[in-house]
Scaffold this active site. Structure first.
Site, PDB file in Angstrom:
ATOM      1  N   HIS A   1      36.117  66.069  55.307  1.00  0.00           N
ATOM      2  CA  HIS A   1      35.961  67.364  54.630  1.00  0.00           C
ATOM      3  C   HIS A   1      37.170  68.285  54.759  1.00  0.00           C
ATOM      4  CE1 HIS A   1      35.545  69.300  58.459  1.00  0.00           C
ATOM      5  NE2 HIS A   1      35.030  70.389  57.980  1.00  0.00           N
TER       6      HIS A   1
ATOM      7  N   CYS B   1      27.992  75.021  54.004  1.00  0.00           N
ATOM      8  CA  CYS B   1      29.386  75.452  53.959  1.00  0.00           C
ATOM      9  C   CYS B   1      30.038  74.429  53.030  1.00  0.00           C
ATOM     10  CB  CYS B   1      29.955  75.351  55.374  1.00  0.00           C
ATOM     11  SG  CYS B   1      31.713  75.535  55.434  1.00  0.00           S
TER      12      CYS B   1
ATOM     13  N   LEU C   1      39.879  81.870  50.478  1.00  0.00           N
ATOM     14  CA  LEU C   1      40.034  81.771  49.022  1.00  0.00           C
ATOM     15  C   LEU C   1      41.531  81.550  48.846  1.00  0.00           C
ATOM     16  CD1 LEU C   1      38.860  84.584  46.548  1.00  0.00           C
ATOM     17  CD2 LEU C   1      40.789  83.111  46.137  1.00  0.00           C
TER      18      LEU C   1
ATOM     19  N   GLY D   1      43.069  71.664  53.443  1.00  0.00           N
ATOM     20  CA  GLY D   1      43.898  71.599  54.639  1.00  0.00           C
ATOM     21  C   GLY D   1      44.069  72.973  55.250  1.00  0.00           C
TER      22      GLY D   1
END
Lengths: 144, 477
Positions: B400, B99, B207, B375
């Site tokens: 991450h 991921c 996205l 975020g």
């Protein structure tokens, strides 16, 4: 009094979903696991009984059988895009464990089925199957 | 000293704490300012302690500022196993192998995009399938899938003509984890992956169209293609879909079946591991590499679709729009690397040696390497670069994301997706989601403040912030 079929534990496992599933017997437990699985992904009451799939799985013990059953549901969801409303289950003892034959009724994922979230895996984290008197309880954490 | 849930934490550096070792395991270090430390849920500490008690560890177990409870290991965990005598743990890599995040620039500015954002988001929602049951544009045979997962992005570009060859050098490991072996992947994984190539998936995958809000390090930003405030960039967060999940599921089952052979005691079955040189571990690493390559290919194919959508909306080629890949970085992975072992008297402190670094919900942060920290969809994201300090302190790793503070189930109870959608629209963020429930799960209030996370990892020296982005459009599963 209507017996509770499952309970979602919403204050733990921040990124995942933890549930407790109950059953009057083993077959009932599998029916309720099927129910909670579908209800996490969509609204189980809205699933139509349009498609029938028969599956047979085995497991060395009840835990493994449940794990294999859920993995099969995930596989069918991802490959045949099918979710199930209910099923009929027949559990038998075999030489090296259990065998579960089930006939599942459901429908293909379509636009009229509200999708809530995806179940991607059953984790081993806190995975537990307990027999309490004559009843059963399974604790499951799904990766969603 | 900070006392949390019965754990004593001593401050040993800037935004760096060590848990009092009364549990017989490796050192357990947390990189976070106190304000984030106290927001972590109790399970983080319990799970981290379980990880620190695994056999074969070299150096400390590390927990990042964005950590939250997961299964087995917390999300935001880094640890290193001895490359000879250590173990590999599929559960501590995670289900969604590789991921990861990728960031793409454009030369557009917000003023040019503002009136087209709804059109763009709607088109992207069609071009990049999100959610459950939607299939991607990329149809491949089994033989082609085998080549894709063994050869990675270069095969996608050269054989299928999808993606830019120039992208490859901007992908971690150039878009190919070595050692991938299709024969180590089950039929179930292949079946699940076949129709999911070039799809976003669900959960926290997204996205996002973003505008540059603040440039923190002008020189580094320019080098990475971030030139001015209000410039439009695109961020993608997704992974190896059902393919990777099935690889993890399969090997957890195999490892568990053979656990008695390894003579190890575990506090959590999800952490089941096998000796690095065992056949089981070798096959897992070959399957994991295949799943990692699936994820790189997935993100490259999604980028191809993003470029097409921009071309259609703005009437210019993606080259003209300068839609260059800044970087593509993995979150969930186990990799053999050579590292200086952070000072730890119990476990070979100070040595430089080859180790198998497990990163679960953590980013590689090598000096100069771009680090992308996403975020929540309501707040913003950061571009950073890795640092030498990360090499010394954290096996070249950093955080991450922003990290959850609330369960998905609870977030859904607190807000309806439609209401959140309206609120975000009023804030200038246009969202298309495959499900209202999925949207509600990702509400900004369910996450820590991303700027606090970046402040922590920056104070600890694990990575340096370069630019801050604000979302203007989002697609999620």
């Amino acid at each position: 009094m209507v017996q509770q079929k499952w309970k979602i534990i919403d204050n733990q496992n921040l990124a995942d979903i933890k549930v407790e599933v109950y059953g009057k017997n083993e077959e009932d437990l599998f029916g309720n696991i099927l129910g909670v699985f579908t209800d996490i992904v969509t609204e189980v009451d809205k699933v139509k009984e349009e498609k029938e799939i028969a599956i047979k799985i085995t497991g060395k013990n009840l835990s493994e059988l449940i794990s294999n059953f859920i993995n099969k549901l995930i596989y069918i969801k991802d490959t045949s895009l099918t979710l199930f409303k209910k099923g009929k289950f027949r559990l038998t003892f075999i030489e090296d464990g259990y065998s579960l034959y089930s006939v599942l009724l459901g429908q293909k994922i379509s636009r009229n089925l509200p999708i809530k979230t995806d179940i991607k895996a059953l984790t081993l984290h806190k995975f537990k199957v307990e027999r309490i008197g004559k009843k059963y309880k399974a604790t499951l954490v799904f990766d969603i | 000293m900070v006392n949390l849930y019965g754990f004593e934490l001593n401050k040993i550096g800037e935004a760096e704490y060590e848990v009092k070792n009364d549990y017989q395991g490796s050192a357990l270090r947390i990189f976070a300012e106190e304000k984030l430390l106290t927001k972590m849920d109790e399970e983080v500490f319990i799970q981290a302690r379980n990880v620190a008690q695994l056999p074969g560890l070299v150096g400390p177990t590390i927990i990042m500022a964005d950590a939250h409870s997961g299964y087995g290991a917390p999300i935001g965990t880094v640890f290193a196993m001895d490359a000879e005598e250590g173990y590999v743990s599929p559960g501590a890599v995670g289900y969604d192998i590789n991921c990861g995040m990728r960031l793409i620039t454009t030369n557009l500015f917000y003023a040019e995009l503002k009136n087209s954002i709804e059109k763009l988001i709607n088109l992207l929602f069609d071009y990049v399938p999100a959610g459950v049951g939607r299939k991607g544009f990329l149809k491949v045979s089994r033989e082609e899938l085998k080549k894709l997962v063994q050869d990675g992005v270069s095969y996608l570009v050269s054989a299928k003509g999808i993606g830019w060859s120039n992208d490859i050098r901007h992908i971690e490991e150039k878009g190919k984890i070595a050692g991938a072996d299709f024969s180590s992947v089950s039929k179930e994984a292949v079946d699940r992956g076949m129709s999911q190539l070039a799809t976003l998936g669900s959960g926290n995958h997204y996205l996002e169209i973003q505008k540059v809000e603040k440039i923190i390090n002008k020189d580094l930003a320019k080098e990475l293609g971030i030139k001015e405030v209000n410039q439009i960039v695109v961020m993608v967060h997704c992974g190896s879909r059902g393919f990777g999940h099935q690889v993890c599921t399969d090997y957890l089952r195999i490892f568990e079946r053979h656990l008695s052979e390894f003579k190890i005691v575990l506090n959590d079955r999800q952490l089941v591991c096998a000796p690095i040189h065992s056949q089981y571990a070798k096959e897992y690493l070959a399957g994991m590499a295949a799943a990692a390559n699936f994820a790189f290919v997935n993100r490259e194919a999604i980028t191809y679709q993003i470029r097409l959508a921009f071309e259609k909306v703005f009437g210019k080629s993606a080259e003209e729009l300068e839609m260059n890949l800044v970087y593509d970085v993995a979150h969930n992975m186990a990799k053999f690397e050579e590292h200086e072992i952070p000072n730890n008297l119990k476990n070979n402190g100070g040595l430089k040696k080859k180790v198998l670094v497990h990163r679960k919900g953590a980013t590689r942060s090598f000096p100069g390497q771009p680090v992308i920290i996403g975020g929540s969809m309501e707040t913003g994201s950061y571009l950073l670069v890795g640092s030498g300090e990360a090499m010394k302190k954290a096996f070249g790793s950093t955080a991450h994301g922003s990290g959850r503070t609330m369960s998905r189930a609870k977030a859904k109870k607190m807000v309806h997706g439609q209401k959140l959608w309206q609120k975000m629209k009023s804030q200038g963020i246009i969202v298309r989601s495959a499900s209202w429930a999925g949207l509600a799960e990702e509400a900004g209030f369910a996450y820590k403040n991303i700027s606090d996370v970046v402040e922590s990892i920056s104070s600890a020296g694990l990575s340096k912030p370069v630019a801050y982005f604000r979302p203007v459009g989002n697609i999620k599963g």
